[in-house]
Design a protein around this motif. Sequence first.
Motif, short mmCIF file in Angstrom:
data_model
loop_
_atom_site.label_atom_id
_atom_site.label_comp_id
_atom_site.label_asym_id
_atom_site.label_seq_id
_atom_site.Cartn_x
_atom_site.Cartn_y
_atom_site.Cartn_z
N MET A 15 -24.73 124.41 117.98
CA MET A 15 -25.77 123.49 117.53
C MET A 15 -25.47 122.05 117.96
O MET A 15 -26.37 121.29 118.33
CB MET A 15 -25.90 123.55 116.01
N THR A 16 -24.19 121.69 117.94
CA THR A 16 -23.80 120.32 118.30
C THR A 16 -23.89 120.10 119.80
O THR A 16 -24.42 119.09 120.26
CB THR A 16 -22.38 120.02 117.81
N GLU A 17 -23.39 121.07 120.56
CA GLU A 17 -23.35 120.94 122.02
C GLU A 17 -24.67 121.31 122.68
O GLU A 17 -24.91 120.99 123.84
CB GLU A 17 -22.23 121.81 122.60
N LYS A 18 -25.50 122.06 121.93
CA LYS A 18 -26.84 122.45 122.39
C LYS A 18 -26.84 123.42 123.55
O LYS A 18 -27.83 123.56 124.27
CB LYS A 18 -27.68 121.21 122.74
N SER A 19 -25.73 124.12 123.74
CA SER A 19 -25.69 125.18 124.74
C SER A 19 -24.46 126.05 124.50
O SER A 19 -23.45 125.57 123.97
CB SER A 19 -25.66 124.63 126.17
N VAL A 20 -24.56 127.31 124.91
CA VAL A 20 -23.44 128.23 124.77
C VAL A 20 -22.30 127.82 125.69
O VAL A 20 -21.13 127.87 125.33
CB VAL A 20 -23.89 129.67 125.06
N THR A 21 -22.66 127.40 126.91
CA THR A 21 -21.64 127.00 127.88
C THR A 21 -20.81 125.83 127.38
O THR A 21 -19.57 125.86 127.41
CB THR A 21 -22.30 126.62 129.22
N ALA A 22 -21.47 124.81 126.90
CA ALA A 22 -20.76 123.63 126.41
C ALA A 22 -19.94 123.96 125.16
O ALA A 22 -18.83 123.45 124.98
CB ALA A 22 -21.75 122.51 126.11
N ALA A 23 -20.49 124.84 124.32
CA ALA A 23 -19.76 125.24 123.11
C ALA A 23 -18.49 125.99 123.48
O ALA A 23 -17.42 125.78 122.88
CB ALA A 23 -20.64 126.10 122.23
N ALA A 24 -18.59 126.88 124.48
CA ALA A 24 -17.42 127.63 124.91
C ALA A 24 -16.35 126.70 125.47
O ALA A 24 -15.16 126.89 125.21
CB ALA A 24 -17.84 128.65 125.98
N THR A 25 -16.79 125.68 126.19
CA THR A 25 -15.83 124.72 126.75
C THR A 25 -15.14 123.94 125.64
O THR A 25 -13.92 123.75 125.66
CB THR A 25 -16.55 123.74 127.69
N SER A 26 -15.91 123.48 124.65
CA SER A 26 -15.33 122.68 123.57
C SER A 26 -14.36 123.49 122.72
O SER A 26 -13.39 122.95 122.19
CB SER A 26 -16.43 122.10 122.70
N LEU A 27 -14.63 124.80 122.59
CA LEU A 27 -13.76 125.66 121.78
C LEU A 27 -12.70 126.37 122.61
O LEU A 27 -11.91 127.17 122.08
CB LEU A 27 -14.61 126.69 121.03
N ARG A 28 -12.72 126.12 123.93
CA ARG A 28 -11.75 126.72 124.85
C ARG A 28 -11.78 128.24 124.77
O ARG A 28 -10.75 128.91 124.61
CB ARG A 28 -10.34 126.19 124.56
N THR A 29 -12.98 128.76 124.87
CA THR A 29 -13.15 130.21 124.88
C THR A 29 -14.21 130.55 125.92
O THR A 29 -14.63 129.69 126.69
CB THR A 29 -13.54 130.72 123.48
N SER A 30 -14.63 131.80 125.96
CA SER A 30 -15.58 132.24 126.98
C SER A 30 -17.00 132.32 126.43
O SER A 30 -17.22 132.47 125.23
CB SER A 30 -15.17 133.60 127.53
N GLN A 31 -17.97 132.26 127.33
CA GLN A 31 -19.37 132.40 126.94
C GLN A 31 -19.66 133.76 126.31
O GLN A 31 -20.36 133.82 125.28
CB GLN A 31 -20.27 132.18 128.16
N PRO A 32 -19.14 134.86 126.87
CA PRO A 32 -19.38 136.16 126.22
C PRO A 32 -18.87 136.22 124.79
O PRO A 32 -19.50 136.82 123.92
CB PRO A 32 -18.63 137.14 127.13
N THR A 33 -17.73 135.57 124.54
CA THR A 33 -17.19 135.56 123.17
C THR A 33 -18.12 134.81 122.23
O THR A 33 -18.40 135.26 121.11
CB THR A 33 -15.80 134.91 123.16
#
Length: 307
Positions: A15-33
Amino acid sequence: MRLSQRQIEIFHAVMTEKSVTAAATSLRTSQPTISRELRDLEQYLGYDLFHRFGKRITPTEQAQALYTVVRRSYVGLEEISRAATAIGGRSTAQLRVASLPAYADTVLPIAIESFLKMHPGALISIHSIEEAALQNELTAAMFDLGLAEQGQQFGGVATEAIDAGDVVCILPAGHPLAQKQVLAPADFEDSEFVYFSKDDPYRRKLDDVFTTAGVTRRYIVETTTASSVCAMVARGVGISIVNPLTAAHNLNRGLVVRKFSVPIAYRIHLWRTTKAPRATFALRFTKGLHDAVAEIRSKVHQALSLT
C-alpha cells in the motif's frame, strides 16, 4: 489461523510503495513471495484487497479501510522510535497531542512556541484527526492531550472548556457588507454563503438563528474545514461565519472580519487522560493553550475595533 505480522508488513509495504515490485525491494524479498502472501491474506479475510490487471494492482475500498487501521499502528511505532531517541538524548518531556486540524493551524503553534521555551529539549507529537477518531484515540489513552469542539465525558478523560470568543462574520476584501461594523441575520438575506456540512454543530446553531429570523441564504459551497471556508471567502466565492481562531489566522489573506449581532460562543474543549504519566507537562502545556487563545482573542478584538 490468525493474521501474521509478516502479512501485515507485506500489506503495508504494498500500500505504501503502490506496487508489488517496489514492496518486494523494500522488504528484500521476491515478487512471487509478496503475491503469495497477499493471496493468503485475502483468503483468510474472505475478500479481495486488490484489483489485478496483469502485473498491475489497485487497492479495493476494503484495502483502503484496512490500511487506515494498519497505518495508525505504524505511526504509533514511529512515535515510539522518536520517543526512544529523545530519551537517549535526555529529552525532558514527551507529549502526544491529538487535535482537530483547525487547531493544529491556529492555536497550537503559539502554545508550542511558549512550551518549548520552558522545555527546549521536549518532543511534542501532533496528530491532526477528525473528532470521531479523536474520541476513540483519547479513550484508548493513545494521547496525553486532545483538542476538540465537543466536550463529552468519558471514563478516564478529564475535560476543560476554553472560551475562544464569539464566532465572527468573514467577507472578502471590498465586499459591500464590509462597510458595516456589525452584521445582523437580515444582512445575509439571499447572500451567497459558504459553510460546513449539515452535521456540523455550529452550522446547526447558525441555521437556527437564521431560521428564527426568517432569513434565506444561498449555499454556494459546503466544505468540512474552517480553513477551507476562509479560502473560499478570500477568493470571493461567498461570505460566511466561522470560529474566531481560524478567522484570525486568515486576516492577512484577503479577508475582513465583522461582528455578528447574535453572540454564539465558540469553545475549545481540552481532553486530558487522567492516566497519562506526563500529567505535569500536560498541565504546563494547557497553560500555554490558555495564553495562546487569549492572544488570538486580542487579535480578533483589535481587528473588529478597527472597522
